[in-house]
Write an enzyme that holds these catalytic residues in place. Structure first.
Site, PDB file in Angstrom:
ATOM      1  N   CYS A  93       6.366  10.091   4.035  1.00 54.73           N
ATOM      2  CA  CYS A  93       5.105   9.464   3.647  1.00 54.73           C
ATOM      3  C   CYS A  93       4.154   9.557   4.850  1.00 54.73           C
ATOM      4  O   CYS A  93       4.405   8.954   5.896  1.00 54.73           O
ATOM      5  CB  CYS A  93       5.378   8.014   3.255  1.00 54.73           C
ATOM      6  SG  CYS A  93       3.910   7.152   2.725  1.00 54.73           S
ATOM      7  N   CYS A 121       5.026   0.467   1.112  1.00 51.84           N
ATOM      8  CA  CYS A 121       3.605   0.759   0.893  1.00 51.84           C
ATOM      9  C   CYS A 121       2.759  -0.457   1.200  1.00 51.84           C
ATOM     10  O   CYS A 121       3.092  -1.555   0.783  1.00 51.84           O
ATOM     11  CB  CYS A 121       3.274   1.023  -0.572  1.00 51.84           C
ATOM     12  SG  CYS A 121       4.315   2.118  -1.419  1.00 51.84           S
ATOM     13  N   GLU A 152       1.374   4.996  11.048  1.00 49.49           N
ATOM     14  CA  GLU A 152       2.796   5.037  10.740  1.00 49.49           C
ATOM     15  C   GLU A 152       3.155   6.154   9.777  1.00 49.49           C
ATOM     16  O   GLU A 152       2.355   6.556   8.932  1.00 49.49           O
ATOM     17  CB  GLU A 152       3.238   3.697  10.179  1.00 49.49           C
ATOM     18  CG  GLU A 152       3.246   2.654  11.284  1.00 49.49           C
ATOM     19  CD  GLU A 152       3.824   1.328  10.834  1.00 49.49           C
ATOM     20  OE1 GLU A 152       4.590   0.740  11.601  1.00 49.49           O
ATOM     21  OE2 GLU A 152       3.497   0.883   9.725  1.00 49.49           O
ATOM     22  N   SER A 212      -2.131  11.511  -2.834  1.00 48.62           N
ATOM     23  CA  SER A 212      -2.438  10.295  -3.585  1.00 48.62           C
ATOM     24  C   SER A 212      -3.872   9.879  -3.261  1.00 48.62           C
ATOM     25  O   SER A 212      -4.254   9.803  -2.097  1.00 48.62           O
ATOM     26  CB  SER A 212      -1.474   9.184  -3.163  1.00 48.62           C
ATOM     27  OG  SER A 212      -1.867   7.949  -3.741  1.00 48.62           O
ATOM     28  N   CYS A 249      -9.767  -1.322  -0.813  1.00 54.23           N
ATOM     29  CA  CYS A 249      -9.075  -1.890  -1.979  1.00 54.23           C
ATOM     30  C   CYS A 249      -8.577  -3.271  -1.565  1.00 54.23           C
ATOM     31  O   CYS A 249      -8.065  -3.458  -0.458  1.00 54.23           O
ATOM     32  CB  CYS A 249      -7.918  -0.991  -2.414  1.00 54.23           C
ATOM     33  SG  CYS A 249      -8.490   0.671  -2.836  1.00 54.23           S
ATOM     34  N   SER A 260      -4.252   6.386  -7.841  1.00 54.59           N
ATOM     35  CA  SER A 260      -4.042   4.940  -7.761  1.00 54.59           C
ATOM     36  C   SER A 260      -4.904   4.271  -8.814  1.00 54.59           C
ATOM     37  O   SER A 260      -6.064   3.964  -8.568  1.00 54.59           O
ATOM     38  CB  SER A 260      -4.427   4.452  -6.358  1.00 54.59           C
ATOM     39  OG  SER A 260      -3.513   4.964  -5.425  1.00 54.59           O
ATOM     40  N   LEU A 261      -4.333   4.051  -9.985  1.00 50.92           N
ATOM     41  CA  LEU A 261      -5.102   3.541 -11.117  1.00 50.92           C
ATOM     42  C   LEU A 261      -5.228   2.006 -11.061  1.00 50.92           C
ATOM     43  O   LEU A 261      -6.329   1.471 -11.010  1.00 50.92           O
ATOM     44  CB  LEU A 261      -4.444   3.997 -12.426  1.00 50.92           C
ATOM     45  CG  LEU A 261      -5.261   3.825 -13.700  1.00 50.92           C
ATOM     46  CD1 LEU A 261      -6.605   4.517 -13.613  1.00 50.92           C
ATOM     47  CD2 LEU A 261      -4.462   4.319 -14.906  1.00 50.92           C
ATOM     48  N   HIS A 262      -4.108   1.329 -11.100  1.00 51.54           N
ATOM     49  CA  HIS A 262      -4.016  -0.120 -10.838  1.00 51.54           C
ATOM     50  C   HIS A 262      -4.684  -1.054 -11.846  1.00 51.54           C
ATOM     51  O   HIS A 262      -4.541  -2.274 -11.728  1.00 51.54           O
ATOM     52  CB  HIS A 262      -4.546  -0.482  -9.440  1.00 51.54           C
ATOM     53  CG  HIS A 262      -3.887   0.267  -8.321  1.00 51.54           C
ATOM     54  ND1 HIS A 262      -2.541   0.535  -8.297  1.00 51.54           N
ATOM     55  CD2 HIS A 262      -4.389   0.809  -7.177  1.00 51.54           C
ATOM     56  CE1 HIS A 262      -2.257   1.208  -7.189  1.00 51.54           C
ATOM     57  NE2 HIS A 262      -3.345   1.393  -6.496  1.00 51.54           N
ATOM     58  N   CYS A 275      -4.826  -4.041  -0.295  1.00 55.15           N
ATOM     59  CA  CYS A 275      -4.246  -3.083   0.650  1.00 55.15           C
ATOM     60  C   CYS A 275      -4.553  -3.507   2.084  1.00 55.15           C
ATOM     61  O   CYS A 275      -5.716  -3.713   2.435  1.00 55.15           O
ATOM     62  CB  CYS A 275      -4.825  -1.694   0.378  1.00 55.15           C
ATOM     63  SG  CYS A 275      -4.375  -0.474   1.626  1.00 55.15           S
ATOM     64  N   ASN A 281       3.492  -5.322  -2.237  1.00 55.73           N
ATOM     65  CA  ASN A 281       4.084  -5.738  -0.966  1.00 55.73           C
ATOM     66  C   ASN A 281       3.103  -6.653  -0.270  1.00 55.73           C
ATOM     67  O   ASN A 281       2.000  -6.247   0.088  1.00 55.73           O
ATOM     68  CB  ASN A 281       4.388  -4.517  -0.098  1.00 55.73           C
ATOM     69  CG  ASN A 281       5.513  -3.717  -0.696  1.00 55.73           C
ATOM     70  OD1 ASN A 281       6.602  -4.240  -0.940  1.00 55.73           O
ATOM     71  ND2 ASN A 281       5.249  -2.457  -0.991  1.00 55.73           N
ATOM     72  N   CYS A 313      -9.077   2.558   6.640  1.00 58.38           N
ATOM     73  CA  CYS A 313      -9.602   3.203   5.431  1.00 58.38           C
ATOM     74  C   CYS A 313     -10.875   2.485   5.037  1.00 58.38           C
ATOM     75  O   CYS A 313     -10.943   1.251   5.079  1.00 58.38           O
ATOM     76  CB  CYS A 313      -8.579   3.121   4.293  1.00 58.38           C
ATOM     77  SG  CYS A 313      -9.157   3.900   2.764  1.00 58.38           S
ATOM     78  N   GLY A 318      -4.673   5.351   4.887  1.00 55.52           N
ATOM     79  CA  GLY A 318      -5.894   6.140   4.725  1.00 55.52           C
ATOM     80  C   GLY A 318      -6.018   6.818   3.378  1.00 55.52           C
ATOM     81  O   GLY A 318      -5.074   6.894   2.603  1.00 55.52           O
ATOM     82  N   GLU A 319      -7.224   7.298   3.107  1.00 53.76           N
ATOM     83  CA  GLU A 319      -7.513   8.013   1.864  1.00 53.76           C
ATOM     84  C   GLU A 319      -7.590   9.512   2.207  1.00 53.76           C
ATOM     85  O   GLU A 319      -8.556   9.964   2.836  1.00 53.76           O
ATOM     86  CB  GLU A 319      -8.843   7.497   1.282  1.00 53.76           C
ATOM     87  CG  GLU A 319      -9.454   8.343   0.190  1.00 53.76           C
ATOM     88  CD  GLU A 319      -8.523   8.657  -0.978  1.00 53.76           C
ATOM     89  OE1 GLU A 319      -7.929   7.732  -1.551  1.00 53.76           O
ATOM     90  OE2 GLU A 319      -8.390   9.851  -1.314  1.00 53.76           O
TER      91      GLU A 319
END
Ligand code: SAH
Ligand code: SF4
Length: 367
Positions: A104, A344, A91, A202, A115, A224-226, A118, A301, A111, A170-171
């Site tokens: 985006c 996201c 997408e 990102s 994570c 992406s720290l989180h 995700c 989300n 991926c 994806g990364e």
């Protein structure tokens, strides 16, 4: 195999043309036709001699990913579902705002980095996207936005793409070479001509690849720290076990020497009861005190079976205020495109369902 010219940046096209005795400047002409005039038909390329056009039609194609569906949300957000073979879809989301239009873009089917919050990560890894599939997302968005001038589309939804964020599925740094070639095209004045500060990669924190990006194509960087410590980040972003926070922040410092902006953006998904307390915010302030940065808080989300909950709006507000009071510029990401599931982390789950339900037949027929 026929060559797909959408896979080539300027250098690749120069090699292609000189390979059969044509002048290098043909590369620039072709880039403009493909990317600026959104042409996939050699016949329409009027400043190429007829003989050359015929030769190109024999040697090569300009092949875009097939569009399975295109939706427009009530707030003007658009989402395309594109077929990438074997019943898989990826997408692309366009987010119009008053003074910019952000696309985006996805970089992989699935991926491998897994994570835990995700849905793309939950899907596992299928394959890297080709350059044509990555840049094709921008090509399709641009062409649609330029040509769709119907009166019933919401305000601003037709403005062109001014910014690209590699924040889809994806990364991006795990598909390094293809992403770099696609970035080259985004920045090339004969293709999309975006400035480096308007293109953001990102990453969940692949340290060696962050260094390579700095050397090869230093666009704006989002991390992406989180989590504010390794114990928690190990759980949320498993690649942290390989490249812990200290190494990641050191890579950020090195990146800033070449970056087009004088800060790194830290993304921080807000998970209720997991990483969203005032104590976490304080730990975060301590952690990044030597790193010029901005924070982007992303309300989680949700997706079926995620096991996580979105933080309450009040917790997000308090968390933001604590960071702001410490002098850290902090924004909260607005959820856009709610009615077309374009936020996201919502992309992958929907793709699979939709691919099977509405598009499976068409995809299979096209293969
Ligand atoms: N792989 C890259 C880029 C794609 S994900 C990365 O991880 O940075 C883009 C952003 O969306 C990342 O910050 C990611 O952590 C976040 N994200 C993933 N799943 C999410 C979800 N369910 N809700 C909110 N944000 C999510
Ligand atoms: Fe991959 Fe990014 Fe999702 Fe992590 S958040 S699984 S790196 S797409």
């Amino acid at each position: 195999m026929t060559i797909n010219l959408l896979n080539y940046d300027s250098k690749g096209l120069v090699d292609f043309f000189t390979g059969f005795g044509e002048k290098p400047f043909r590369a620039k002409q072709l880039l403009r036709w493909i990317h600026q005039y959104s042409t996939a038909d050699f016949n329409a390329m009027s400043d190429l001699a007829k003989g050359l056009r015929e030769k190109l039609a024999v040697l090569a194609v300009i092949e875009l990913p097939q569009i399975i569906s295109a939706d427009v949300a009530t707030d003007g957000t658009r989402k395309w579902l594109l077929a990438v073979g074997a019943g898989n879809g990826i997408e692309t989301v366009f987010i119009p705002e008053a003074n910019r239009g952000t696309l985006c873009v996805s970089s992989q089917v699935g991926c491998a980095l897994a994570c835990t919050f995700c849905s793309t990560g939950r899907q596992g890894f299928n394959r890297n996207l080709t350059v044509a599939e990555i840049i094709g997302q921008l090509w399709i968005a641009n062409k649609t936005l330029r040509s769709d001038v119907s009166d019933n589309t919401p305000l601003h939804s037709n403005r062109a793409v001014t910014n690209v964020v590699m924040m889809g599925m994806g990364e991006p740094l795990a598909n390094f070479d293809n992403v770099i070639t696609a970035l080259d095209l985004m920045l090339d004045d004969h293709a999309y001509g975006l400035s480096r500060r308007r293109v953001t990669v990102s990453t969940s924190g692949l340290v060696p690849a962050i260094d390579r990006l700095r050397e090869r194509c230093p666009v704006a960087l989002a991390i992406s720290l989180h989590a504010p410590n390794d114990a928690l980040r190990d759980q949320l972003v498993p690649i942290n076990k390989k490249y812990p926070i200290k190494e990641l922040l050191a890579a950020c410092q090195r990146y800033l020497l070449a970056a087009p902006r004088d800060f790194i953006t830290f993304e921080y998904v807000m998970l209720e009861g997991v990483n969203d307390s005032v104590a976490h915010a304080r730990e975060l302030i301590e952690l990044v005190q030597d790193t010029p940065c901005k924070f982007n808080l992303i309300p989680f989300n949700t997706f079926p079976g995620s096991g996580f909950k979105r933080s309450a709006a009040e917790s997000v507000r308090i968390f933001r205020d604590v960071l702001m009071q410490a002098g850290l510029v902090t924004t909260v990401r607005k959820t856009r495109g709610d009615d077309i599931a374009a936020a996201c982390g919502q992309l992958a789950g929907q793709v699979k369902d939709k691919t099977r339900r509405t598009a499976g037949v068409r995809i299979e027929a096209a293969q």
